[in-house]
Design an enzyme around this catalytic site. Structure first.
Site, PDB file in Angstrom:
ATOM      1  CE  LYS A 194      -1.960   2.916   2.118  1.00 19.80           C
ATOM      2  NZ  LYS A 194      -1.815   4.369   1.833  1.00 19.80           N
ATOM      3  N   GLY A 246       6.333   4.682   8.602  1.00 21.94           N
ATOM      4  CA  GLY A 246       5.506   5.880   8.691  1.00 21.94           C
ATOM      5  C   GLY A 246       5.629   6.495  10.065  1.00 21.94           C
ATOM      6  CB  SER A 247       3.539   8.943  11.802  1.00 19.53           C
ATOM      7  OG  SER A 247       2.288   8.307  11.647  1.00 19.53           O
ATOM      8  CB  THR A 248       5.787   7.189  16.391  1.00 21.10           C
ATOM      9  OG1 THR A 248       7.167   7.071  16.000  1.00 21.10           O
ATOM     10  CG2 THR A 248       5.593   6.505  17.732  1.00 21.10           C
ATOM     11  CD  GLU A 249      -1.126  10.387  15.126  1.00 23.76           C
ATOM     12  OE1 GLU A 249      -0.313  11.064  14.453  1.00 23.76           O
ATOM     13  OE2 GLU A 249      -2.322  10.676  15.260  1.00 23.76           O
ATOM     14  N   GLY A 251       2.009   3.811  13.550  1.00 27.74           N
ATOM     15  CA  GLY A 251       2.668   2.555  13.915  1.00 27.74           C
ATOM     16  C   GLY A 251       1.963   1.893  15.101  1.00 27.74           C
ATOM     17  CB  CYS A 301      12.569   8.440   9.272  1.00 26.65           C
ATOM     18  SG  CYS A 301      13.556   7.401   8.220  1.00 26.65           S
ATOM     19  CD  GLU A 398       9.513  12.321  12.490  1.00 25.79           C
ATOM     20  OE1 GLU A 398       8.369  11.857  12.591  1.00 25.79           O
ATOM     21  OE2 GLU A 398      10.464  11.683  12.015  1.00 25.79           O
TER      22      GLU A 398
HETATM   23  P1  NAD Z   1       1.769   8.167   8.124  1.00 29.50           P
HETATM   24  O1  NAD Z   1       2.031   7.274   9.258  1.00 29.50           O
HETATM   25  O2  NAD Z   1       0.644   9.123   8.212  1.00 29.50           O
HETATM   26  O3  NAD Z   1       1.503   7.340   6.780  1.00 29.50           O
HETATM   27  C1  NAD Z   1       2.336   6.298   6.349  1.00 29.50           C
HETATM   28  C2  NAD Z   1       1.510   5.276   5.591  1.00 29.50           C
HETATM   29  O4  NAD Z   1       0.532   4.715   6.461  1.00 29.50           O
HETATM   30  C3  NAD Z   1       0.730   5.836   4.401  1.00 29.50           C
HETATM   31  O5  NAD Z   1       0.744   4.884   3.360  1.00 29.50           O
HETATM   32  C4  NAD Z   1      -0.679   5.990   4.945  1.00 29.50           C
HETATM   33  O6  NAD Z   1      -1.701   5.953   3.980  1.00 29.50           O
HETATM   34  C5  NAD Z   1      -0.769   4.794   5.865  1.00 29.50           C
HETATM   35  N1  NAD Z   1      -1.750   4.909   6.934  1.00 29.50           N
HETATM   36  C6  NAD Z   1      -2.258   6.046   7.493  1.00 29.50           C
HETATM   37  N2  NAD Z   1      -3.126   5.714   8.485  1.00 29.50           N
HETATM   38  C7  NAD Z   1      -3.151   4.365   8.561  1.00 29.50           C
HETATM   39  C8  NAD Z   1      -3.821   3.435   9.401  1.00 29.50           C
HETATM   40  N3  NAD Z   1      -4.643   3.823  10.366  1.00 29.50           N
HETATM   41  N4  NAD Z   1      -3.593   2.119   9.209  1.00 29.50           N
HETATM   42  C9  NAD Z   1      -2.731   1.700   8.256  1.00 29.50           C
HETATM   43  N5  NAD Z   1      -2.085   2.531   7.421  1.00 29.50           N
HETATM   44  C10 NAD Z   1      -2.275   3.847   7.574  1.00 29.50           C
HETATM   45  O7  NAD Z   1       3.132   8.858   7.893  1.00 29.50           O
HETATM   46  P2  NAD Z   1       3.475  10.044   6.938  1.00 29.50           P
HETATM   47  O8  NAD Z   1       3.126  11.312   7.594  1.00 29.50           O
HETATM   48  O9  NAD Z   1       2.882   9.797   5.590  1.00 29.50           O
HETATM   49  O10 NAD Z   1       5.077   9.851   6.827  1.00 29.50           O
HETATM   50  C11 NAD Z   1       5.945  10.518   7.640  1.00 29.50           C
HETATM   51  C12 NAD Z   1       6.338   9.704   8.849  1.00 29.50           C
HETATM   52  O11 NAD Z   1       6.989   8.497   8.465  1.00 29.50           O
HETATM   53  C13 NAD Z   1       7.349  10.430   9.716  1.00 29.50           C
HETATM   54  O12 NAD Z   1       6.981  10.334  11.055  1.00 29.50           O
HETATM   55  C14 NAD Z   1       8.658   9.684   9.485  1.00 29.50           C
HETATM   56  O13 NAD Z   1       9.593   9.732  10.501  1.00 29.50           O
HETATM   57  C15 NAD Z   1       8.193   8.317   9.203  1.00 29.50           C
HETATM   58  N6  NAD Z   1       9.179   7.609   8.370  1.00 29.50           N
HETATM   59  C16 NAD Z   1       9.990   6.684   8.956  1.00 29.50           C
HETATM   60  C17 NAD Z   1      10.941   6.014   8.209  1.00 29.50           C
HETATM   61  C18 NAD Z   1      11.841   4.981   8.831  1.00 29.50           C
HETATM   62  O14 NAD Z   1      12.485   4.238   8.110  1.00 29.50           O
HETATM   63  N7  NAD Z   1      11.946   4.890  10.131  1.00 29.50           N
HETATM   64  C19 NAD Z   1      11.056   6.269   6.847  1.00 29.50           C
HETATM   65  C20 NAD Z   1      10.226   7.211   6.286  1.00 29.50           C
HETATM   66  C21 NAD Z   1       9.270   7.873   7.065  1.00 29.50           C
END
Ligand code: NAD
Length: 494
Positions: A194, A246-249, A251, A301, A398
């Protein structure tokens, strides 16, 4: 002036895009589509089918059957490895095209995508192709004290975990897809990916290239959409593992969603990484500190977003970073002179400018930047904030944009504690000529990647991931194979 678009890119962005399920292009079950904007202008770039939970059901069924009955699990590791290698070749052959697509969809400079995102993606497939034939178990000498005199033959098998759901963000769209899919395929898993709603295009083009490389139908499925398909994938009872970046939230939501069938979970989450410059550092530390935060517009990140400089050189280093920030050429990603493009979306633009306002209201000083750039698109100035302290929101949270907060330090014994004073633990930088000091500090820092006299170094062989709330498990290196394999112990009484 802009780069001349590759004819494949022009055709690709002007075609409405469907979901890729079971080797076929298909509309979303709901018939819905969404727009992906060009971050340099805010105008519509492409239209893409919007997947939902029903589409995830269809994709999981395809991946399940490709894993349980299909050719992928029956192929030899050597055959799988050669297909994965071929994916790397095709990515490299389409380097400029993919870099342009990435620049258009994400906003990053074409010149950067061409030398970093795309070659790293190709290399990830090449590196993982080699692992397909090297996934091994062990033979074990066991004792079983309550069966004295018995003879045993015991060994372990390392087997693919099964159907994998992978959810990725928008900051390195192609590379994140490569980091996720290459090891899963090498381990023998099948995949439902996704991509982020902001940047679905390169993953869809990658699906085409993977089919061309010989990946059988159903082995890789790509379902763009918003949170709904991501949540459905994380909760799906027939998915064996979910890998999320993605975001910790979000996650934390994934962990809850995965609890239904206790699927395996790996997480690459946020960071607020310290970058520590000692007074004895080489002068290259100034450019290094600027690169640590401004690479990929700070949408990294592992960005070195908290700069700590030893008191004696604080003014010199911080003014040096501010001078670099002021000299960075901000503009559309396809302009050949651009060093920093727009942020990815309106939402991200508002988030970053909101932090800038908050920082200033709490007393921070913008030594460089501090505002937006231009009158259209999502451009933010590279920013250096001083007069910051550990309780400020801009220091604790962040920002995920081109904003560094700088603080002096004088107590060598306390810098590790200061650096570790964050819920995150993704990366850290150390700049010094004293290599013993560097290694002693590296040991104390609670982070997954430590960079000494360098920053933002990524390689397929280097494990990457976080301590604390920065995640679970590691991407890349042979470590990542643990994410995609199960260990089976087989014991025979002889
Ligand atoms: P996000 O968590 O909002 O979204 C990431 C992905 O999750 C997207 O594909 C989104 O559609 C999906 N998503 C959103 N809500 C969801 C849910 N409830 N259930 C399942 N999937 C869902 O993050 P973002 O704002 O798009 O990306 C930025 C964040 O990602 C930052 O916090 C960054 O630090 C983190 N990040 C971490 C790494 C790493 O390797 N550690 C790499 C890149 C980004």
């Amino acid at each position: 002036m802009t780069v001349t678009l590759d004819k494949n890119v022009e055709a690709f962005v002007s075609t409405p895009h469907q979901l890729f399920i079971n080797g076929q292009w298909t509309d979303a079950a709901s018939g819905k589509t969404f727009e992906t904007p060009d971050p340099a202008t805010g105008e519509t770039l492409a239209r893409v089918a919007e997947g939902d939970a029903e589409d995830i059901n269809r994709a999981v069924r395809a991946a399940r059957s490709a894993f349980d009955d299909g050719p992928w699990s029956k192929m030899t590791p050597s055959e799988r490895g050669r297909i994965i290698w071929r994916i790397g070749d095709l990515i490299a052959e389409h380097n400029d095209e993919l870099a342009q697509l990435e620049s258009l969809d994400n906003g990053k400079p074409f010149a950067v995508a061409k030398v970093a995102d795309v070659p790293l993606s190709a290399d990830m497939f090449w590196y993982m192709a080699g692992w397909a034939t090297k996934i091994e178990g062990n033979t074990l000498s066991i004792s079983v004290p309550y069966m004295p005199g018995a003879n045993w033959h015991s060994y372990t098998l390392r087997e693919p975990v099964g159907v994998v759901g992978q959810i990725i963000p928008w900051n390195f769209p192609l590379l994140m897809a490569a980091w996720k899919m290459a090891p899963a395929l090498a381990a023998g898993c099948t995949v439902v990916l996704k991509p982020a709603e902001q940047t679905p295009l390169s993953a869809l083009r990658l699906a085409e290239l993977m089919a061309e490389a010989g990946v059988p139908d159903g082995v890789v499925n790509v379902v763009p959409g918003f949170a709904e398909p991501g949540a459905a994938l994380a909760a799906h009872p027939h998915v064996d593992k979910v890998a999320f970046t993605g975001s910790t939230e979000v996650g934390k939501l994934i962990v809850h969603a995965a609890a239904g069938n206790l699927k395996k979970v790996s997480l690459e989450l946020g960071g607020k990484s310290p970058n520590i410059v000692f007074a004895d550092a080489d002068d290259s530390a100034v450019a290094g500190a600027a690169n640590a935060i401004f690479f990929n517009h700070g949408q990294c990140c592992v960005a070195g977003s908290r700069l700590f400089v030893e008191q004696d050189r604080f003014d010199e280093v911080v003014h040096g970073v501010a001078d670099i920030a002021k000299s960075i050429k901000v503009g559309p990603g396809l302009d050949p002179g651009t060093e920093m493009g727009p942020l990815v979306s309106q939402e991200q633009y508002e988030r970053v400018t909101g932090y800038l306002e908050h920082g200033k209201s709490e007393g921070a000083t913008a030594l460089a930047g501090g505002g937006t750039h231009g009158d259209r698109g999502y451009f933010v100035q590279p920013t250096v904030l001083t007069n910051t302290h550990g309780n400020m929101k801009v220091v604790r949270e962040e920002i995920f944009g081109p904003v560094v907060v700088a603080q002096p330090f004088s107590d060598l014994d306390e810098i590790a504690a200061q650096a570790n004073d964050t819920p995150y633990g993704l990366g850290a930088g150390i700049w010094t000529k004293d290599i013993s000091k560097a290694h002693a500090l590296a040991k104390k820092l609670r982070a997954g990647s430590i960079y000494v006299n360098c920053y933002n170094v990524f390689d397929a062989a280097l494990p990457f991931g976080g301590y604390k709330e920065s995640g679970w498990g590691r991407e890349m290196g042979h470590e990542v194979l643990h994410n995609y394999t199960e260990v089976k112990a087989v014991t025979t009484l002889l």
